[in-house]
Design a protein around this motif. Sequence first.
Motif, PDB file in Angstrom:
ATOM      1  N   CYS A   1       0.849  -1.196   0.000  1.00 39.34           N
ATOM      2  CA  CYS A   1       0.000   0.000   0.000  1.00 39.34           C
ATOM      3  C   CYS A   1       0.886   1.248   0.000  1.00 39.34           C
ATOM      4  O   CYS A   1       2.012   1.218   0.492  1.00 39.34           O
ATOM      5  CB  CYS A   1      -0.914   0.037   1.220  1.00 39.34           C
ATOM      6  SG  CYS A   1      -1.809  -1.506   1.522  1.00 39.34           S
TER       7      CYS A   1
ATOM      8  N   LEU B   1     -14.680   3.564  -8.205  1.00 35.61           N
ATOM      9  CA  LEU B   1     -13.260   3.254  -8.030  1.00 35.61           C
ATOM     10  C   LEU B   1     -12.847   2.155  -9.004  1.00 35.61           C
ATOM     11  O   LEU B   1     -13.546   1.143  -9.135  1.00 35.61           O
ATOM     12  CB  LEU B   1     -13.009   2.795  -6.594  1.00 35.61           C
ATOM     13  CG  LEU B   1     -11.556   2.514  -6.193  1.00 35.61           C
ATOM     14  CD1 LEU B   1     -10.810   3.817  -5.978  1.00 35.61           C
ATOM     15  CD2 LEU B   1     -11.512   1.670  -4.926  1.00 35.61           C
TER      16      LEU B   1
ATOM     17  N   ARG C   1      -9.599  -0.422  -9.877  1.00 33.84           N
ATOM     18  CA  ARG C   1      -8.369  -0.911  -9.256  1.00 33.84           C
ATOM     19  C   ARG C   1      -7.824  -2.091 -10.048  1.00 33.84           C
ATOM     20  O   ARG C   1      -8.573  -2.872 -10.632  1.00 33.84           O
ATOM     21  CB  ARG C   1      -8.623  -1.319  -7.802  1.00 33.84           C
ATOM     22  CG  ARG C   1      -9.703  -2.372  -7.624  1.00 33.84           C
ATOM     23  CD  ARG C   1     -10.069  -2.555  -6.175  1.00 33.84           C
ATOM     24  NE  ARG C   1     -11.041  -3.624  -5.984  1.00 33.84           N
ATOM     25  CZ  ARG C   1     -11.628  -3.922  -4.842  1.00 33.84           C
ATOM     26  NH1 ARG C   1     -11.338  -3.217  -3.754  1.00 33.84           N
ATOM     27  NH2 ARG C   1     -12.489  -4.918  -4.739  1.00 33.84           N
TER      28      ARG C   1
ATOM     29  N   GLN D   1      -0.485  -0.799 -12.946  1.00 29.37           N
ATOM     30  CA  GLN D   1      -0.931   0.583 -13.016  1.00 29.37           C
ATOM     31  C   GLN D   1      -1.484   0.942 -14.397  1.00 29.37           C
ATOM     32  O   GLN D   1      -2.468   1.663 -14.509  1.00 29.37           O
ATOM     33  CB  GLN D   1       0.221   1.525 -12.652  1.00 29.37           C
ATOM     34  CG  GLN D   1      -0.216   2.978 -12.494  1.00 29.37           C
ATOM     35  CD  GLN D   1       0.877   3.846 -11.924  1.00 29.37           C
ATOM     36  OE1 GLN D   1       2.057   3.503 -11.972  1.00 29.37           O
ATOM     37  NE2 GLN D   1       0.505   4.995 -11.359  1.00 29.37           N
TER      38      GLN D   1
ATOM     39  N   ALA E   1      -5.085  -0.135 -14.629  1.00 25.61           N
ATOM     40  CA  ALA E   1      -5.965   0.768 -13.883  1.00 25.61           C
ATOM     41  C   ALA E   1      -6.167   2.076 -14.638  1.00 25.61           C
ATOM     42  O   ALA E   1      -7.285   2.607 -14.703  1.00 25.61           O
ATOM     43  CB  ALA E   1      -5.387   1.033 -12.493  1.00 25.61           C
TER      44      ALA E   1
ATOM     45  N   GLU F   1      -6.155   9.979  -9.036  1.00 25.81           N
ATOM     46  CA  GLU F   1      -5.622   9.033  -8.053  1.00 25.81           C
ATOM     47  C   GLU F   1      -6.460   9.075  -6.789  1.00 25.81           C
ATOM     48  O   GLU F   1      -6.863  10.149  -6.331  1.00 25.81           O
ATOM     49  CB  GLU F   1      -4.177   9.381  -7.696  1.00 25.81           C
ATOM     50  CG  GLU F   1      -3.138   8.718  -8.566  1.00 25.81           C
ATOM     51  CD  GLU F   1      -1.743   8.850  -7.973  1.00 25.81           C
ATOM     52  OE1 GLU F   1      -1.552   9.713  -7.095  1.00 25.81           O
ATOM     53  OE2 GLU F   1      -0.854   8.094  -8.390  1.00 25.81           O
TER      54      GLU F   1
ATOM     55  N   ARG G   1      -2.469   3.363  -3.766  1.00 30.02           N
ATOM     56  CA  ARG G   1      -2.173   1.938  -3.910  1.00 30.02           C
ATOM     57  C   ARG G   1      -2.505   1.248  -2.595  1.00 30.02           C
ATOM     58  O   ARG G   1      -2.055   1.645  -1.530  1.00 30.02           O
ATOM     59  CB  ARG G   1      -0.694   1.728  -4.247  1.00 30.02           C
ATOM     60  CG  ARG G   1      -0.325   0.276  -4.554  1.00 30.02           C
ATOM     61  CD  ARG G   1       1.040   0.212  -5.250  1.00 30.02           C
ATOM     62  NE  ARG G   1       1.596  -1.110  -5.224  1.00 30.02           N
ATOM     63  CZ  ARG G   1       2.480  -1.540  -4.321  1.00 30.02           C
ATOM     64  NH1 ARG G   1       2.913  -0.716  -3.375  1.00 30.02           N
ATOM     65  NH2 ARG G   1       2.952  -2.774  -4.363  1.00 30.02           N
TER      66      ARG G   1
ATOM     67  N   GLU H   1      -2.856  -3.095  -5.204  1.00 27.33           N
ATOM     68  CA  GLU H   1      -3.644  -2.655  -6.350  1.00 27.33           C
ATOM     69  C   GLU H   1      -3.563  -1.137  -6.479  1.00 27.33           C
ATOM     70  O   GLU H   1      -3.663  -0.415  -5.474  1.00 27.33           O
ATOM     71  CB  GLU H   1      -5.112  -3.075  -6.202  1.00 27.33           C
ATOM     72  CG  GLU H   1      -5.324  -4.580  -6.306  1.00 27.33           C
ATOM     73  CD  GLU H   1      -6.781  -4.962  -6.143  1.00 27.33           C
ATOM     74  OE1 GLU H   1      -7.232  -5.875  -6.844  1.00 27.33           O
ATOM     75  OE2 GLU H   1      -7.461  -4.338  -5.294  1.00 27.33           O
TER      76      GLU H   1
ATOM     77  N   ARG I   1      -5.175   2.408  -7.594  1.00 29.37           N
ATOM     78  CA  ARG I   1      -6.567   2.829  -7.451  1.00 29.37           C
ATOM     79  C   ARG I   1      -6.782   4.239  -8.019  1.00 29.37           C
ATOM     80  O   ARG I   1      -6.047   5.165  -7.699  1.00 29.37           O
ATOM     81  CB  ARG I   1      -6.974   2.801  -5.975  1.00 29.37           C
ATOM     82  CG  ARG I   1      -6.665   1.492  -5.292  1.00 29.37           C
ATOM     83  CD  ARG I   1      -6.632   1.593  -3.785  1.00 29.37           C
ATOM     84  NE  ARG I   1      -7.925   1.677  -3.180  1.00 29.37           N
ATOM     85  CZ  ARG I   1      -8.380   2.697  -2.460  1.00 29.37           C
ATOM     86  NH1 ARG I   1      -7.597   3.750  -2.255  1.00 29.37           N
ATOM     87  NH2 ARG I   1      -9.583   2.683  -1.943  1.00 29.37           N
ATOM     88  N   TYR I   2      -7.819   4.358  -8.857  1.00 25.30           N
ATOM     89  CA  TYR I   2      -8.219   5.656  -9.407  1.00 25.30           C
ATOM     90  C   TYR I   2      -9.722   5.800  -9.206  1.00 25.30           C
ATOM     91  O   TYR I   2     -10.482   4.842  -9.402  1.00 25.30           O
ATOM     92  CB  TYR I   2      -7.872   5.755 -10.893  1.00 25.30           C
ATOM     93  CG  TYR I   2      -6.380   5.772 -11.139  1.00 25.30           C
ATOM     94  CD1 TYR I   2      -5.678   6.967 -11.206  1.00 25.30           C
ATOM     95  CD2 TYR I   2      -5.667   4.581 -11.261  1.00 25.30           C
ATOM     96  CE1 TYR I   2      -4.296   6.986 -11.411  1.00 25.30           C
ATOM     97  CE2 TYR I   2      -4.292   4.584 -11.469  1.00 25.30           C
ATOM     98  CZ  TYR I   2      -3.613   5.787 -11.531  1.00 25.30           C
ATOM     99  OH  TYR I   2      -2.255   5.803 -11.730  1.00 25.30           O
ATOM    100  N   GLN I   3     -10.137   6.998  -8.797  1.00 26.09           N
ATOM    101  CA  GLN I   3     -11.553   7.159  -8.497  1.00 26.09           C
ATOM    102  C   GLN I   3     -12.184   8.328  -9.243  1.00 26.09           C
ATOM    103  O   GLN I   3     -11.509   9.298  -9.608  1.00 26.09           O
ATOM    104  CB  GLN I   3     -11.783   7.305  -6.998  1.00 26.09           C
ATOM    105  CG  GLN I   3     -11.267   8.593  -6.378  1.00 26.09           C
ATOM    106  CD  GLN I   3     -11.476   8.600  -4.867  1.00 26.09           C
ATOM    107  OE1 GLN I   3     -11.477   7.570  -4.200  1.00 26.09           O
ATOM    108  NE2 GLN I   3     -11.651   9.791  -4.308  1.00 26.09           N
TER     109      GLN I   3
ATOM    110  N   SER J   1     -12.524  -5.344 -10.383  1.00 26.01           N
ATOM    111  CA  SER J   1     -11.868  -4.127 -10.878  1.00 26.01           C
ATOM    112  C   SER J   1     -12.694  -2.875 -10.661  1.00 26.01           C
ATOM    113  O   SER J   1     -12.156  -1.793 -10.429  1.00 26.01           O
ATOM    114  CB  SER J   1     -11.549  -4.261 -12.373  1.00 26.01           C
ATOM    115  OG  SER J   1     -10.551  -5.215 -12.575  1.00 26.01           O
TER     116      SER J   1
END
Length: 806
Positions: free
Chosen positions: A525, A717, A719, A723, A726, A751, A756, A760, A762-764, A795
């Motif tokens: 993370c 989100l 994930r 990268q 994602a 982001e 992370r 994973e 992560r983009y939201q 995902s």
Amino acid sequence: MDVLFEFIDVSLPVPVDRPFTYRLPETLRHRVRAGCRVIVPFGPRKLTGVVLRTHNELPDVAVKEALRLLDAEPVLDSGLLALGRWVADYYCSPLGEVLRTMTPLAGEVRRSRVWGLTGKGRDVARQLLIGEAGGDPAVDLLRALEQRALAEATLEHKFPGAKKLIRSLERKGLLELEQSLAERDPLRAPAARLRVEFRGRPAGVKLTKGERELFSYLELHPGSHNLEDLGVAVKNASQSARALARRKLLELMPEALAQDTAWARPRHELNEAQRAAFNEIRLALEARRYQTFLLHGVTGSGKTEVYLSAIEAVLEMGRGALLLVPEIALTPAMAGQFHARFGDRVAILHSAFNDSERAGQWRRLQCGQAMVGVGTRSAVFAPVRDLGLIIVDEEHDGSYKQEETPRYNGRDVAIVRARGAGAVVVLGSATPSLESRYNVERGKSRLLELPARIAERPMPAVEIIDMREEFLETRRNALFSRKLVEAVSGKVAGGEQTILLMNRRGFSSSVACRGCGERVQCVNCAVSLTFHRRDNRLLCHYCNYAARVPETCPQCGSDHIYFLGSGSEKVEEELHRGFAKARVARLDRDTVSGKNRYAEILGGFREGNYDILVGTQMIAKGHDIPNVTLVGVVSADIGLGLPDFRAAERTFQLLTQVAGRAGRHHLPGTVLIQTINPDHYAVRCASEQDYAKFYEKELQFRRLMRYPPFCAMANVLVRAEKQEEALRMSGEIAHLLADPGEGMKVMGPAEAPVPRMKNEFRYQTLLKAISRSKLNATLKRLRQHALDSKWPATSLVIDVDPLSLL
């Protein structure tokens, strides 16, 4: 004559959001109904699903046959099935996942892995059956498996050296590992969880020596006995009792869960404000109509006594009730009071129980043995008969929102369930959520107020301590201010108790290098590891990754390693150092390791075994401990600066709740709040205990920025472990939302605040809409795109009405 149905549509707990059709064996066609559970084949696995529909419509494709019916009666009635469909639709979750959450009956199904024949292996076995027996171990094993699939241990017992043989046959494509599901034999439960009910010795029945001895003992000691205790008096009592129960010569019942009534408070007469609130609730109950009440009462105003009176009233009307509490931690206190008042009519439902215990409590409600359910958020789905009342205690609490699929809010589901059942729902809190309070203004709910503490007890005196001035005056970056040290010393000397809140676990929040400034990060993370001194390790609070404390910096090799920040463990150590004679206990997730540990610590504090209790938010709500006269907030700023529009609301609620633990009985209370933001409106309003002032200020901010309750919101989100994957999927989301239309605003993709997590990236994307139906249609379009594009099942995460944007 009843119509027999040949096919069933089954909802399965898989990411594919559609029902699956199966053929019913002839023996089950007159028994299966919607709401029953069945075991069905699904690829190489066997899954438990819920029947949605029975019919005789011939499917377009070949269908498999259902394997087993688990329930003689539906576990979900039509009302609960309709509620499940609403949850799936509103929160954009697969119906199968929702229905699995609604039926906590995994303890009734035994799961195992067995070896079975493949199609090729079955053909070979059939050919071998024609031939003569040759004594070949492989032939004998294949013949055994032709009858039924068997566990590896069973095969090892029957065929010595079977493990090597199994691997050889698997490589040849003759065997495969299958998942087996079967009903769990209740008589195989541990002896401590079974109770013997003796009804008399049967006549004319042949018994073994052990069985005769057991009956002789029971004749001398009639009544009910715990099977484990019986084993002390009678040799092999467990074995004999189970054998007799299988022959229906003795009754073995699940042992009732022990309940601690030490938490119970004495009944008291309702004061004028309590009586007025209760009368409003009773009128709605008598009318048997849906109504939502918001019970806004200051801390210590006696909301629980109103709950108890309302439940008494609904039970007198022959209807059932549900009480939801936000955390497992609050359940023992509530359960103790409810058992003292209502006895065996109460069932407790929460995740600290094992599967069998949960299933047992759930079944007690389903059969009507219990009419009151008490539990955490998933208890909102409990099968209470003729539900007339739902109470949601501490309705503002974020614990009611599930952070995994299905991402429902227990409070909102309770309102929908009450509406469908024609029941009354009471939302109780000293610090109502803005959404619930605003619904009063919109006419969706009715406000009931308890403006003062019971018995005319005063609210605690609250003082803000500016830690910036403390540093300027002392030139020390101390954890405790001089005033807090003085106050704690006085309480310890006077035999009174203190609660200290530090809403962060661990000893130090991070470990850094003085040479290069690098912080030690989690490998999975994008967060710093927290130092836990008791275990002498660094721990990630997101994925539980643990590492040793480095002697040198992993980046530059410098040995100048130092620790930053403070947590509840450090506060505990400072208290031991500064107050050597004080008895100190800590209550946080690190110290509460078992389902009884919480009650042990808090019970010990309540009984006066400790002078000071330090902990995280677990200590802030719902506790009524008479001798607590001082509450100290070590740092009110934790959480205030998070990138989340609810940060101020959460801070105000936490400070107000923890302040309410002081002075709840005959002794007056004092609250000291340490902060470096003394002028922030959340801190200031909490110190003044002024909810109305905070509500107006926060509502003005939400209206200006178009945040809930002035819009419908969802957090989308994406994930992936890579990268670039994602980013690609986030780009597709952006393309789909390029023209959202009028009345909707799209923010992102960007982001995530924790970019992370659990290996994973992560983009939201944040969606805000004036129309909830338009938001829901957009989210369904995104889900359909993910399915059509064959994205991995995990995902895309859709969080409707998110409580946290982290």
